[in-house]
Write a protein that holds these residues in place. Sequence first.
Motif, PDB file in Angstrom:
ATOM      1  N   LEU A   1       0.709  -1.322  -0.661  1.00 11.23           N
ATOM      2  CA  LEU A   1       0.109  -0.163   0.183  1.00 11.23           C
ATOM      3  C   LEU A   1       0.828   1.434  -0.274  1.00 11.23           C
ATOM      4  O   LEU A   1       0.581   2.348  -0.636  1.00 11.23           O
ATOM      5  CB  LEU A   1      -1.041  -0.546   1.243  1.00 11.23           C
ATOM      6  CG  LEU A   1      -1.435  -1.066   1.221  1.00 11.23           C
ATOM      7  CD1 LEU A   1      -2.849  -0.965   3.120  1.00 11.23           C
ATOM      8  CD2 LEU A   1      -2.782  -0.660  -0.284  1.00 11.23           C
ATOM      9  N   ALA A   2       2.015   1.567   0.547  1.00 12.58           N
ATOM     10  CA  ALA A   2       2.922   2.633   0.615  1.00 12.58           C
ATOM     11  C   ALA A   2       3.759   2.612  -0.407  1.00 12.58           C
ATOM     12  O   ALA A   2       3.663   3.863  -1.055  1.00 12.58           O
ATOM     13  CB  ALA A   2       3.672   2.354   1.942  1.00 12.58           C
TER      14      ALA A   2
ATOM     15  N   GLN B   1       0.973   3.922  -2.584  1.00 13.37           N
ATOM     16  CA  GLN B   1       1.365   6.266  -2.083  1.00 13.37           C
ATOM     17  C   GLN B   1       2.469   6.725  -2.748  1.00 13.37           C
ATOM     18  O   GLN B   1       1.780   7.565  -3.386  1.00 13.37           O
ATOM     19  CB  GLN B   1       0.971   6.159  -0.650  1.00 13.37           C
ATOM     20  CG  GLN B   1      -0.208   5.008   0.262  1.00 13.37           C
ATOM     21  CD  GLN B   1      -1.260   6.477  -0.653  1.00 13.37           C
ATOM     22  OE1 GLN B   1      -1.508   6.876  -1.069  1.00 13.37           O
ATOM     23  NE2 GLN B   1      -2.136   6.210   0.624  1.00 13.37           N
ATOM     24  N   SER B   2       3.178   5.710  -2.918  1.00  9.99           N
ATOM     25  CA  SER B   2       4.510   6.516  -3.246  1.00  9.99           C
ATOM     26  C   SER B   2       4.609   6.956  -4.900  1.00  9.99           C
ATOM     27  O   SER B   2       5.388   7.853  -5.494  1.00  9.99           O
ATOM     28  CB  SER B   2       5.758   6.162  -3.173  1.00  9.99           C
ATOM     29  OG  SER B   2       5.599   4.611  -3.959  1.00  9.99           O
TER      30      SER B   2
ATOM     31  N   LYS C   1       1.765   6.890  -7.107  1.00  6.25           N
ATOM     32  CA  LYS C   1       0.308   7.847  -6.689  1.00  6.25           C
ATOM     33  C   LYS C   1       0.091   8.969  -8.030  1.00  6.25           C
ATOM     34  O   LYS C   1      -0.489   9.147  -8.576  1.00  6.25           O
ATOM     35  CB  LYS C   1      -0.630   8.966  -5.422  1.00  6.25           C
ATOM     36  CG  LYS C   1      -1.342   8.953  -5.775  1.00  6.25           C
ATOM     37  CD  LYS C   1      -2.262   9.647  -4.475  1.00  6.25           C
ATOM     38  CE  LYS C   1      -3.175  10.514  -5.092  1.00  6.25           C
ATOM     39  NZ  LYS C   1      -4.050  11.511  -3.407  1.00  6.25           N
TER      40      LYS C   1
ATOM     41  N   TYR D   1      -7.599   5.852  -3.665  1.00  2.00           N
ATOM     42  CA  TYR D   1      -7.196   6.204  -2.866  1.00  2.00           C
ATOM     43  C   TYR D   1      -7.444   6.344  -2.037  1.00  2.00           C
ATOM     44  O   TYR D   1      -7.429   7.093  -0.928  1.00  2.00           O
ATOM     45  CB  TYR D   1      -6.870   7.573  -3.470  1.00  2.00           C
ATOM     46  CG  TYR D   1      -4.776   7.304  -4.377  1.00  2.00           C
ATOM     47  CD1 TYR D   1      -3.562   6.892  -3.858  1.00  2.00           C
ATOM     48  CD2 TYR D   1      -5.416   7.167  -5.940  1.00  2.00           C
ATOM     49  CE1 TYR D   1      -2.491   6.075  -4.184  1.00  2.00           C
ATOM     50  CE2 TYR D   1      -3.893   6.203  -6.569  1.00  2.00           C
ATOM     51  CZ  TYR D   1      -2.975   6.152  -5.499  1.00  2.00           C
ATOM     52  OH  TYR D   1      -1.844   5.572  -6.376  1.00  2.00           O
TER      53      TYR D   1
ATOM     54  N   ASP E   1      -6.774   5.240   1.503  1.00  4.14           N
ATOM     55  CA  ASP E   1      -6.541   5.930   3.190  1.00  4.14           C
ATOM     56  C   ASP E   1      -6.643   5.760   3.992  1.00  4.14           C
ATOM     57  O   ASP E   1      -6.546   6.678   5.222  1.00  4.14           O
ATOM     58  CB  ASP E   1      -6.620   7.685   2.081  1.00  4.14           C
ATOM     59  CG  ASP E   1      -5.727   7.918   1.251  1.00  4.14           C
ATOM     60  OD1 ASP E   1      -4.610   8.020   1.302  1.00  4.14           O
ATOM     61  OD2 ASP E   1      -5.567   9.147   0.814  1.00  4.14           O
TER      62      ASP E   1
END
Length: 362
Positions: free
Chosen positions: A308-309, A312-313, A315, A344, A348
Amino acid sequence: MFKTVLLSSISLILSFQSIAQHDFDDLYKSNTSFKDYIESHMDEYDLFNSDSLIDLKIKSDFKVLNRKKDTSKYQKAILEYNFNDTVTIHRKIGIKARGNFRRENCFYPPLKLNFPKKKVKLEMLKRFDKMKMVGNCKSGSIYEQYLLSEYYVYKMLNVLTDSSFRVRLIRVNYYNTGKKRGNAESQRYAFLIEPTKAMADRIGRHIDDTSTFHYGQYPPENRHMITIFGYMIGNTDFSILARHNMKTTMPNEKSNYILPLAIPYDFDYSGIVDPPYAIPADVLPIDDITQRLFRGPCEPFEVYLPTLAKFQSKKTQLYNLINESTLLDKKSKYRMISYLDSFYEIIDDESRVKAAFGVNCK
C-alpha cells in the motif's frame, strides 16, 4: 529511440543503394555497413523501451481473417515500416486471430504476429518471433478510447513493478488485399505486448507453465501487488493459482527457496476501462465490473502495508500518465481519474481497507 536509430542507419543504405523497399533480414545479411551499424546499437533496439508512436502498415486479406477467425494457422501478410518518403522496410509475416472472447465478439479480433525464426538473421530479433497485438474491438472513437485506456493500464503496472508486460503503442494502416473489396485501407491504433519469453528474460526468469504452487509460495510483494492492482483498476478477470490471464515465472538461478512470480495481463475487463461487452463472472458477488472486489485471500492487515505504501509513493506518476495523455479524450480521462480517486480514498482509510480486503474474516 527505436525509430531514431533506424533512421540513422538508413543513410548507410542510401549511400550504396537507392531501392525504395528493403527486406530487413536480406539487407542485414547482404550489406556489411548496415550489419555493423545494427550490431553496434543492439542496446537501442529494445522495441518496448520507448513511448513514441510507431506507424506500421499490414497488408493481408482481412475479410478472410475476420470471417474465419481461425486460430489454428497463420495467414500470410506483409508488414511495412516507413522511415521517410522514399525508404520502406518490409517483412513477410504471418497473422492470426487470438483471444477467446474478443475473437468471437469483436468485429476486429486481436492478432498474433509471427516473424518466422528461420528467416531472421539478427539473433536478438528472434526473441520477437511471435508477438500479440491488441486493437479496437469495433469501429468508432469510443472503442478507440477503450483500447487506449487498456494501454494506459499496462503502463500503470509498469510504473509499480518491473515484473510486468511492457507495451508499445502503434498506429496501423490495415491494407486489405482481398479481391472483392479491392485495396481498401483503414487506420486504427493498437498496441504490441512484450513477448512472454522476452519479458521473462528481462527480469532474469523463465516461464513455468506446469508446476503447481499454493498462494503462500508467491512472495508477498508479488501476490499483494497483483491483488491490490486488480482492486485499484476494478479487475476480477484473473486468477493467480489457475493462471487465468496470468503467467508464472521462476528464477533462472537455482535456489533453496521456491519463488514463483505471477505476471498478469489482459485488462480490458476492468472497471477503469469499462467497455460495454465486459460483465463480471456469475459466481462473483458483484453486478457490474465497475464494482471493486478484492480477489486475495484473508491475510492480516499489516502484511499489506508495504505494498500500500508503494501505491501511495507512485500516486503522482499514475495520475500523470492519464492527465498528460494527448490521446485520451476528456471523458476517458475523467472516468479513469475518478476511478483512481475512489481507490485512493479507500486506501487512505484503514477501516475501509480492512473491510474491502476482508482482513476481519476468520
